[in-house]
Design a protein around this motif. Structure first.
Motif, PDB file in Angstrom:
ATOM      1  N   ARG A   1       0.829  -1.213   0.000  1.00 33.83           N
ATOM      2  CA  ARG A   1       0.000   0.000   0.000  1.00 33.83           C
ATOM      3  C   ARG A   1       0.859   1.257   0.000  1.00 33.83           C
ATOM      4  NH1 ARG A   1      -3.945  -3.195   4.136  1.00 33.83           N
ATOM      5  NH2 ARG A   1      -5.147  -4.252   2.497  1.00 33.83           N
ATOM      6  N   ALA A   2       1.980   1.190   0.706  1.00 36.14           N
ATOM      7  CA  ALA A   2       2.897   2.334   0.678  1.00 36.14           C
ATOM      8  C   ALA A   2       3.503   2.487  -0.719  1.00 36.14           C
ATOM      9  CB  ALA A   2       4.003   2.139   1.711  1.00 36.14           C
ATOM     10  N   ALA A   3       3.846   1.374  -1.359  1.00 39.54           N
ATOM     11  CA  ALA A   3       4.414   1.432  -2.707  1.00 39.54           C
ATOM     12  C   ALA A   3       3.387   1.931  -3.710  1.00 39.54           C
ATOM     13  CB  ALA A   3       4.932   0.047  -3.113  1.00 39.54           C
ATOM     14  N   ALA A   4       2.140   1.493  -3.562  1.00 37.85           N
ATOM     15  CA  ALA A   4       1.084   1.949  -4.470  1.00 37.85           C
ATOM     16  C   ALA A   4       0.860   3.450  -4.337  1.00 37.85           C
ATOM     17  CB  ALA A   4      -0.215   1.193  -4.181  1.00 37.85           C
ATOM     18  N   LYS A   5       0.887   3.954  -3.121  1.00 36.72           N
ATOM     19  CA  LYS A   5       0.708   5.401  -2.894  1.00 36.72           C
ATOM     20  C   LYS A   5       1.871   6.188  -3.487  1.00 36.72           C
ATOM     21  CE  LYS A   5      -0.108   8.783   0.792  1.00 36.72           C
ATOM     22  NZ  LYS A   5      -0.292   8.965   2.258  1.00 36.72           N
ATOM     23  N   GLU A   6       3.082   5.713  -3.237  1.00 37.21           N
ATOM     24  CA  GLU A   6       4.273   6.406  -3.721  1.00 37.21           C
ATOM     25  C   GLU A   6       4.328   6.426  -5.249  1.00 37.21           C
ATOM     26  OE1 GLU A   6       9.168   6.010  -3.445  1.00 37.21           O
ATOM     27  OE2 GLU A   6       7.870   4.800  -2.157  1.00 37.21           O
TER      28      GLU A   6
END
Length: 423
Positions: free
Chosen positions: A113-118
Protein backbone atom coordinates in the motif's frame (compact mmCIF):
# COMPACT_ATOMS: atom_id res chain seq x y z
CA UNK A 1 25.32 -8.33 -33.59
CA UNK A 2 23.11 -11.11 -34.86
CA UNK A 3 19.53 -11.43 -33.73
CA UNK A 4 20.28 -14.97 -32.53
CA UNK A 5 22.24 -13.52 -29.64
CA UNK A 6 18.94 -12.42 -28.16
CA UNK A 7 17.08 -15.67 -28.72
CA UNK A 8 14.25 -16.82 -26.54
CA UNK A 9 15.30 -20.22 -25.19
CA UNK A 10 13.36 -23.06 -26.76
CA UNK A 11 10.48 -24.24 -24.63
CA UNK A 12 10.47 -21.16 -22.36
CA UNK A 13 6.86 -20.51 -21.47
CA UNK A 14 7.23 -17.94 -18.73
CA UNK A 15 9.22 -14.82 -17.93
CA UNK A 16 11.18 -16.67 -15.29
CA UNK A 17 13.77 -19.37 -15.48
CA UNK A 18 12.49 -22.64 -14.03
CA UNK A 19 13.19 -21.36 -10.54
CA UNK A 20 10.13 -23.02 -9.06
CA UNK A 21 10.40 -26.28 -10.95
CA UNK A 22 12.71 -29.24 -10.57
CA UNK A 23 15.27 -28.97 -13.36
CA UNK A 24 18.47 -29.05 -11.31
CA UNK A 25 20.48 -31.93 -9.96
CA UNK A 26 21.05 -32.27 -6.25
CA UNK A 27 24.39 -31.37 -4.75
CA UNK A 28 24.73 -34.48 -2.66
CA UNK A 29 27.41 -37.11 -2.90
CA UNK A 30 28.62 -37.45 -6.45
CA UNK A 31 26.99 -34.28 -7.70
CA UNK A 32 30.33 -32.49 -7.96
CA UNK A 33 33.88 -33.68 -8.42
CA UNK A 34 37.14 -31.78 -8.14
CA UNK A 35 40.28 -32.42 -10.14
CA UNK A 36 43.45 -30.47 -9.52
CA UNK A 37 41.48 -27.90 -7.54
CA UNK A 38 39.16 -27.21 -10.48
CA UNK A 39 35.45 -27.73 -9.99
CA UNK A 40 33.59 -30.09 -12.27
CA UNK A 41 29.83 -30.25 -12.69
CA UNK A 42 28.05 -33.55 -12.61
CA UNK A 43 27.96 -34.07 -16.37
CA UNK A 44 30.55 -31.59 -17.62
CA UNK A 45 33.15 -33.06 -19.95
CA UNK A 46 35.74 -30.42 -19.04
CA UNK A 47 36.77 -28.15 -16.18
CA UNK A 48 35.02 -24.80 -15.96
CA UNK A 49 38.11 -22.91 -17.09
CA UNK A 50 38.25 -25.02 -20.27
CA UNK A 51 34.52 -24.53 -20.82
CA UNK A 52 35.02 -20.75 -20.67
CA UNK A 53 37.75 -20.96 -23.31
CA UNK A 54 35.72 -23.20 -25.60
CA UNK A 55 32.41 -21.33 -25.17
CA UNK A 56 33.96 -18.16 -26.56
CA UNK A 57 33.33 -19.42 -30.11
CA UNK A 58 29.63 -19.88 -29.35
CA UNK A 59 29.38 -16.37 -27.96
CA UNK A 60 31.37 -14.90 -30.84
CA UNK A 61 29.08 -16.61 -33.36
CA UNK A 62 26.13 -14.84 -31.71
CA UNK A 63 27.77 -11.45 -32.01
CA UNK A 64 29.44 -11.10 -28.60
CA UNK A 65 32.74 -9.25 -28.89
CA UNK A 66 35.92 -10.70 -27.44
CA UNK A 67 36.28 -7.58 -25.31
CA UNK A 68 32.91 -8.15 -23.64
CA UNK A 69 33.56 -11.87 -23.25
CA UNK A 70 36.90 -11.20 -21.60
CA UNK A 71 35.41 -8.54 -19.35
CA UNK A 72 32.76 -10.92 -18.06
CA UNK A 73 34.73 -14.16 -17.84
CA UNK A 74 38.09 -12.92 -16.58
CA UNK A 75 38.37 -14.46 -13.12
CA UNK A 76 34.82 -15.87 -13.30
CA UNK A 77 34.20 -18.81 -10.99
CA UNK A 78 31.03 -20.93 -11.11
CA UNK A 79 28.59 -20.65 -8.23
CA UNK A 80 28.29 -24.35 -7.42
CA UNK A 81 25.48 -23.71 -4.94
CA UNK A 82 23.01 -23.39 -7.80
CA UNK A 83 22.87 -27.17 -8.24
CA UNK A 84 21.14 -27.55 -4.90
CA UNK A 85 18.81 -24.55 -5.10
CA UNK A 86 15.98 -26.33 -6.84
CA UNK A 87 15.08 -29.94 -6.15
CA UNK A 88 12.23 -32.25 -6.97
CA UNK A 89 11.07 -32.19 -3.34
CA UNK A 90 10.55 -28.72 -1.85
CA UNK A 91 11.73 -28.26 1.72
CA UNK A 92 8.27 -27.23 2.84
CA UNK A 93 4.94 -28.28 1.38
CA UNK A 94 2.12 -25.80 1.82
CA UNK A 95 -1.61 -26.10 1.59
CA UNK A 96 -2.99 -23.42 -0.72
CA UNK A 97 -4.37 -21.39 2.20
CA UNK A 98 -0.92 -21.45 3.81
CA UNK A 99 0.67 -20.41 0.53
CA UNK A 100 -1.71 -17.47 0.25
CA UNK A 101 -1.49 -16.45 3.91
CA UNK A 102 2.31 -16.34 3.81
CA UNK A 103 2.43 -14.27 0.64
CA UNK A 104 -0.50 -11.98 1.42
CA UNK A 105 0.72 -11.14 4.87
CA UNK A 106 0.03 -7.96 6.80
CA UNK A 107 3.66 -6.91 6.28
CA UNK A 108 3.40 -7.35 2.52
CA UNK A 109 0.06 -5.55 2.37
CA UNK A 110 1.43 -2.60 4.34
CA UNK A 111 4.51 -2.48 2.14
CA UNK A 112 2.40 -2.75 -1.00
CA UNK A 113 0.00 0.00 0.00
CA UNK A 114 2.90 2.33 0.68
CA UNK A 115 4.41 1.43 -2.71
CA UNK A 116 1.08 1.95 -4.47
CA UNK A 117 0.71 5.40 -2.89
CA UNK A 118 4.27 6.41 -3.72
CA UNK A 119 3.92 5.23 -7.34
CA UNK A 120 0.30 6.24 -7.96
CA UNK A 121 1.14 8.52 -10.90
CA UNK A 122 3.36 5.88 -12.48
CA UNK A 123 0.66 3.23 -12.16
CA UNK A 124 -1.90 5.51 -13.78
CA UNK A 125 0.49 6.21 -16.65
CA UNK A 126 1.22 2.51 -17.12
CA UNK A 127 -2.49 1.73 -17.23
CA UNK A 128 -3.05 4.39 -19.83
CA UNK A 129 -0.18 3.19 -22.02
CA UNK A 130 -0.61 -0.58 -21.70
CA UNK A 131 -4.06 -1.21 -20.23
CA UNK A 132 -2.77 -3.60 -17.56
CA UNK A 133 -4.72 -3.09 -14.35
CA UNK A 134 -2.93 -1.77 -11.31
CA UNK A 135 -3.88 -4.76 -9.18
CA UNK A 136 -2.06 -7.15 -11.54
CA UNK A 137 1.11 -5.04 -11.67
CA UNK A 138 1.14 -4.57 -7.90
CA UNK A 139 0.57 -8.28 -7.37
CA UNK A 140 3.47 -9.21 -9.65
CA UNK A 141 5.77 -6.66 -8.04
CA UNK A 142 4.82 -7.84 -4.57
CA UNK A 143 5.29 -11.52 -5.35
CA UNK A 144 8.56 -11.16 -7.22
CA UNK A 145 10.51 -8.74 -5.03
CA UNK A 146 8.22 -7.73 -2.14
CA UNK A 147 7.74 -4.33 -3.80
CA UNK A 148 11.47 -3.89 -4.26
CA UNK A 149 12.47 -4.84 -0.73
CA UNK A 150 14.49 -7.82 -2.00
CA UNK A 151 16.15 -6.21 -5.03
CA UNK A 152 19.27 -5.20 -3.09
CA UNK A 153 19.06 -7.91 -0.44
CA UNK A 154 22.34 -9.88 -0.53
CA UNK A 155 20.63 -12.90 1.01
CA UNK A 156 18.33 -13.16 -2.01
CA UNK A 157 20.19 -11.58 -4.93
CA UNK A 158 23.63 -12.70 -6.10
CA UNK A 159 25.83 -11.87 -9.12
CA UNK A 160 24.18 -13.58 -12.09
CA UNK A 161 27.21 -14.54 -14.18
CA UNK A 162 28.64 -17.05 -11.66
CA UNK A 163 25.17 -18.63 -11.47
CA UNK A 164 24.43 -18.67 -15.19
CA UNK A 165 27.97 -19.80 -15.93
CA UNK A 166 27.64 -22.75 -13.58
CA UNK A 167 24.29 -23.72 -15.09
CA UNK A 168 25.45 -23.35 -18.69
CA UNK A 169 28.56 -25.40 -17.96
CA UNK A 170 27.23 -28.19 -15.83
CA UNK A 171 23.43 -28.39 -15.45
CA UNK A 172 22.50 -31.54 -17.38
CA UNK A 173 18.78 -31.30 -18.05
CA UNK A 174 18.46 -27.73 -19.34
CA UNK A 175 21.98 -26.94 -20.45
CA UNK A 176 20.98 -25.50 -23.82
CA UNK A 177 18.56 -23.15 -22.07
CA UNK A 178 21.23 -21.88 -19.71
CA UNK A 179 23.78 -21.52 -22.52
CA UNK A 180 21.40 -19.21 -24.38
CA UNK A 181 20.66 -17.19 -21.27
CA UNK A 182 24.38 -16.86 -20.54
CA UNK A 183 24.82 -15.41 -24.05
CA UNK A 184 21.79 -13.18 -23.53
CA UNK A 185 23.34 -11.85 -20.32
CA UNK A 186 26.55 -11.13 -22.24
CA UNK A 187 24.45 -9.22 -24.77
CA UNK A 188 23.02 -7.03 -22.00
CA UNK A 189 26.57 -6.02 -21.11
CA UNK A 190 27.48 -5.50 -24.77
CA UNK A 191 24.54 -3.15 -25.25
CA UNK A 192 25.83 -1.09 -22.34
CA UNK A 193 22.69 -1.58 -20.32
CA UNK A 194 24.48 -2.87 -17.21
CA UNK A 195 27.92 -3.87 -16.01
CA UNK A 196 28.54 -7.46 -14.93
CA UNK A 197 28.79 -6.24 -11.34
CA UNK A 198 25.41 -4.52 -11.52
CA UNK A 199 23.64 -7.65 -12.75
CA UNK A 200 22.45 -9.27 -9.53
CA UNK A 201 19.47 -11.58 -9.24
CA UNK A 202 18.13 -14.90 -8.13
CA UNK A 203 20.28 -18.02 -8.28
CA UNK A 204 18.82 -18.66 -11.76
CA UNK A 205 19.56 -15.21 -13.13
CA UNK A 206 16.16 -13.49 -12.76
CA UNK A 207 16.76 -9.83 -12.03
CA UNK A 208 15.21 -6.72 -10.57
CA UNK A 209 11.81 -5.67 -9.32
CA UNK A 210 9.82 -8.10 -11.45
CA UNK A 211 12.56 -10.69 -11.97
CA UNK A 212 13.43 -10.56 -15.66
CA UNK A 213 15.59 -13.22 -17.23
CA UNK A 214 18.22 -11.83 -19.64
CA UNK A 215 16.14 -12.79 -22.69
CA UNK A 216 13.18 -10.79 -21.39
CA UNK A 217 15.41 -7.80 -20.66
CA UNK A 218 16.72 -7.86 -24.23
CA UNK A 219 13.45 -8.46 -26.07
CA UNK A 220 10.82 -6.81 -23.89
CA UNK A 221 12.71 -4.28 -21.80
CA UNK A 222 11.51 -0.67 -22.02
CA UNK A 223 13.23 2.58 -21.06
CA UNK A 224 10.10 3.90 -19.38
CA UNK A 225 11.82 6.26 -16.97
CA UNK A 226 13.61 8.04 -19.83
CA UNK A 227 17.18 7.62 -18.58
CA UNK A 228 18.31 6.05 -21.85
CA UNK A 229 18.52 2.44 -20.69
CA UNK A 230 15.87 -0.19 -19.99
CA UNK A 231 16.53 -1.80 -16.62
CA UNK A 232 14.72 -4.26 -14.34
CA UNK A 233 16.25 -2.34 -11.41
CA UNK A 234 14.13 0.71 -12.27
CA UNK A 235 10.58 0.47 -10.90
CA UNK A 236 9.17 2.23 -13.97
CA UNK A 237 11.11 0.12 -16.47
CA UNK A 238 10.37 -3.10 -14.61
CA UNK A 239 6.62 -2.56 -14.47
CA UNK A 240 6.51 -1.36 -18.08
CA UNK A 241 8.50 -4.34 -19.32
CA UNK A 242 6.30 -6.75 -17.39
CA UNK A 243 3.23 -5.02 -18.83
CA UNK A 244 4.62 -5.63 -22.29
CA UNK A 245 5.28 -9.26 -21.36
CA UNK A 246 1.69 -9.78 -20.22
CA UNK A 247 0.39 -8.27 -23.45
CA UNK A 248 2.71 -10.01 -25.90
CA UNK A 249 3.19 -13.40 -24.28
CA UNK A 250 0.17 -13.66 -22.02
CA UNK A 251 -2.41 -12.14 -24.39
CA UNK A 252 -3.60 -9.77 -21.66
CA UNK A 253 -6.93 -8.12 -22.53
CA UNK A 254 -7.51 -4.46 -21.69
CA UNK A 255 -10.57 -3.80 -19.51
CA UNK A 256 -11.02 -7.39 -18.36
CA UNK A 257 -10.79 -8.40 -14.69
CA UNK A 258 -8.73 -11.46 -13.84
CA UNK A 259 -11.81 -13.29 -12.59
CA UNK A 260 -14.63 -13.53 -10.09
CA UNK A 261 -15.10 -15.47 -6.87
CA UNK A 262 -18.22 -17.60 -7.28
CA UNK A 263 -20.48 -20.22 -5.72
CA UNK A 264 -21.20 -23.36 -7.72
CA UNK A 265 -24.18 -24.75 -5.80
CA UNK A 266 -25.46 -27.74 -7.72
CA UNK A 267 -22.84 -27.47 -10.46
CA UNK A 268 -20.99 -30.77 -10.96
CA UNK A 269 -17.54 -30.66 -9.40
CA UNK A 270 -15.95 -32.00 -12.57
CA UNK A 271 -17.04 -28.83 -14.36
CA UNK A 272 -14.57 -26.83 -12.25
CA UNK A 273 -11.51 -28.22 -13.98
CA UNK A 274 -10.18 -24.87 -15.26
CA UNK A 275 -10.19 -26.26 -18.79
CA UNK A 276 -13.48 -25.35 -20.47
CA UNK A 277 -14.06 -21.84 -21.81
CA UNK A 278 -17.63 -20.55 -21.70
CA UNK A 279 -19.19 -17.09 -21.62
CA UNK A 280 -19.86 -15.90 -18.08
CA UNK A 281 -23.58 -15.77 -18.86
CA UNK A 282 -23.49 -19.44 -19.85
CA UNK A 283 -21.84 -20.36 -16.55
CA UNK A 284 -24.60 -18.38 -14.82
CA UNK A 285 -27.26 -20.39 -16.64
CA UNK A 286 -25.57 -23.55 -15.40
CA UNK A 287 -25.87 -22.40 -11.79
CA UNK A 288 -22.66 -20.49 -11.10
CA UNK A 289 -23.35 -17.38 -9.02
CA UNK A 290 -21.24 -14.47 -7.73
CA UNK A 291 -20.00 -15.37 -4.25
CA UNK A 292 -21.20 -12.03 -2.90
CA UNK A 293 -24.58 -12.10 -4.59
CA UNK A 294 -25.92 -9.89 -7.34
CA UNK A 295 -25.21 -10.27 -11.04
CA UNK A 296 -22.02 -10.79 -12.98
CA UNK A 297 -20.32 -7.92 -14.69
CA UNK A 298 -19.17 -8.62 -18.24
CA UNK A 299 -21.56 -11.50 -19.00
CA UNK A 300 -20.07 -11.95 -22.48
CA UNK A 301 -16.53 -12.49 -21.21
CA UNK A 302 -15.12 -15.98 -21.66
CA UNK A 303 -14.05 -17.76 -18.49
CA UNK A 304 -13.06 -21.09 -17.02
CA UNK A 305 -14.41 -22.47 -13.74
CA UNK A 306 -11.86 -23.48 -11.10
CA UNK A 307 -12.34 -24.97 -7.64
CA UNK A 308 -8.82 -25.26 -6.16
CA UNK A 309 -9.89 -27.51 -3.26
CA UNK A 310 -13.34 -28.55 -4.44
CA UNK A 311 -16.73 -26.83 -4.26
CA UNK A 312 -16.60 -26.52 -0.47
CA UNK A 313 -13.80 -23.93 -0.76
CA UNK A 314 -13.42 -20.72 -2.76
CA UNK A 315 -14.30 -21.15 -6.45
CA UNK A 316 -13.50 -18.83 -9.33
CA UNK A 317 -14.41 -17.93 -12.87
CA UNK A 318 -11.07 -17.15 -14.50
CA UNK A 319 -10.71 -14.91 -17.54
CA UNK A 320 -7.86 -14.74 -20.02
CA UNK A 321 -6.14 -12.20 -17.81
CA UNK A 322 -5.67 -14.77 -15.05
CA UNK A 323 -3.87 -16.92 -17.59
CA UNK A 324 -1.84 -13.91 -18.71
CA UNK A 325 -0.56 -13.73 -15.14
CA UNK A 326 0.01 -17.48 -15.18
CA UNK A 327 2.22 -17.06 -18.26
CA UNK A 328 4.64 -15.32 -15.91
CA UNK A 329 5.01 -18.49 -13.84
CA UNK A 330 3.10 -21.67 -14.79
CA UNK A 331 1.45 -22.24 -11.42
CA UNK A 332 -2.24 -21.77 -10.67
CA UNK A 333 -1.51 -21.03 -7.02
CA UNK A 334 1.08 -18.42 -8.01
CA UNK A 335 -1.34 -16.67 -10.36
CA UNK A 336 -4.09 -16.68 -7.73
CA UNK A 337 -1.69 -15.22 -5.16
CA UNK A 338 -0.62 -12.46 -7.56
CA UNK A 339 -4.20 -11.50 -8.39
CA UNK A 340 -5.46 -11.64 -4.82
CA UNK A 341 -2.43 -9.78 -3.44
CA UNK A 342 -3.00 -6.97 -5.92
CA UNK A 343 -6.69 -6.81 -5.02
CA UNK A 344 -5.92 -6.67 -1.31
CA UNK A 345 -3.27 -3.97 -1.71
CA UNK A 346 -5.90 -1.81 -3.41
CA UNK A 347 -8.39 -2.36 -0.58
CA UNK A 348 -10.16 -5.51 -1.70
CA UNK A 349 -11.58 -7.96 0.82
CA UNK A 350 -10.42 -11.49 1.58
CA UNK A 351 -12.17 -14.30 -0.24
CA UNK A 352 -15.76 -14.70 0.90
CA UNK A 353 -15.63 -18.48 1.17
CA UNK A 354 -12.93 -19.78 3.51
CA UNK A 355 -10.66 -22.68 2.68
CA UNK A 356 -11.70 -25.87 4.50
CA UNK A 357 -9.27 -26.55 7.33
CA UNK A 358 -7.68 -23.17 6.89
CA UNK A 359 -7.12 -20.39 9.36
CA UNK A 360 -6.71 -16.64 9.28
CA UNK A 361 -3.34 -15.14 8.50
CA UNK A 362 -1.41 -13.99 11.56
CA UNK A 363 -1.03 -10.27 12.09
CA UNK A 364 2.30 -8.52 11.77
CA UNK A 365 2.52 -8.26 15.56
CA UNK A 366 1.82 -11.99 15.94
CA UNK A 367 4.50 -12.94 13.42
CA UNK A 368 6.98 -10.70 15.20
CA UNK A 369 6.00 -12.33 18.50
CA UNK A 370 6.71 -15.76 17.03
CA UNK A 371 10.08 -14.58 15.73
CA UNK A 372 11.07 -13.05 19.07
CA UNK A 373 10.05 -16.13 21.05
CA UNK A 374 11.81 -18.48 18.64
CA UNK A 375 14.95 -16.36 18.80
CA UNK A 376 14.91 -16.43 22.60
CA UNK A 377 14.49 -20.20 22.45
CA UNK A 378 17.62 -20.52 20.33
CA UNK A 379 16.07 -20.76 16.84
CA UNK A 380 17.52 -18.32 14.30
CA UNK A 381 14.71 -16.58 12.39
CA UNK A 382 16.98 -14.12 10.60
CA UNK A 383 15.31 -11.16 12.28
CA UNK A 384 12.06 -10.08 13.90
CA UNK A 385 10.63 -7.80 11.22
CA UNK A 386 7.43 -9.76 10.62
CA UNK A 387 8.54 -11.13 7.25
CA UNK A 388 8.40 -14.90 6.98
CA UNK A 389 11.31 -16.02 4.87
CA UNK A 390 13.22 -19.27 4.63
CA UNK A 391 15.06 -18.75 7.92
CA UNK A 392 11.85 -18.17 9.86
CA UNK A 393 10.25 -21.20 8.18
CA UNK A 394 13.24 -23.37 9.10
CA UNK A 395 13.17 -22.08 12.68
CA UNK A 396 9.44 -22.86 12.91
CA UNK A 397 9.99 -26.35 11.50
CA UNK A 398 12.77 -27.03 14.00
CA UNK A 399 10.52 -25.86 16.84
CA UNK A 400 7.62 -27.97 15.55
CA UNK A 401 9.88 -30.98 15.40
CA UNK A 402 11.01 -30.41 18.97
CA UNK A 403 7.47 -30.29 20.37
CA UNK A 404 6.04 -33.07 18.23
CA UNK A 405 4.09 -31.10 15.63
CA UNK A 406 4.32 -31.78 11.91
CA UNK A 407 7.43 -29.82 10.81
CA UNK A 408 5.81 -27.98 7.90
CA UNK A 409 7.45 -24.64 8.66
CA UNK A 410 4.16 -22.75 8.72
CA UNK A 411 4.00 -20.01 11.35
CA UNK A 412 0.37 -20.42 12.30
CA UNK A 413 -1.91 -20.18 15.30
CA UNK A 414 -0.77 -23.51 16.75
CA UNK A 415 2.88 -22.44 16.73
CA UNK A 416 2.00 -19.10 18.32
CA UNK A 417 -0.04 -20.78 21.04
CA UNK A 418 2.70 -23.31 21.80
CA UNK A 419 5.33 -20.61 22.09
CA UNK A 420 3.15 -18.50 24.36
CA UNK A 421 2.61 -21.50 26.62
CA UNK A 422 6.38 -21.84 26.91
CA UNK A 423 6.61 -25.21 25.22
Amino acid sequence: MTLDAFARPAGQTSILAPTRRAFLVGAGAGALAFAGGTARAQTAAQPFSAWVVNFRARARAKGISDAVYDRVTRGLEPDLSVYAKDSAQPEFREEIWQYLNRRISEWRLMTGRAAAKENAALLRRLHGDFGVEQDVLLGLWGMESAFGELVDDPDHMKPVFPSLGALAWGEPRRRSYWEIEFINALAVVQRGWASPEEMRGSWAGAMGHTQWMPEVWLNLGIDYDGDGTPSPYSVADALAGSSRYLLKRGNYQRGLPWGFEVRMDGVPEQAADAKTWRPVEEWARRGVKPAGGGRFALPKARARLWAPVGPEGPCFLLTQNFYAVRSYNPSMNYALAVCHLGDRVLGGAPFITPFPGGERALTLAEIQDIQRRLTRAGFDTGGTDGRVGNMTMKAVADFQRRIGLEPNGYAGLDVLAALRKGR
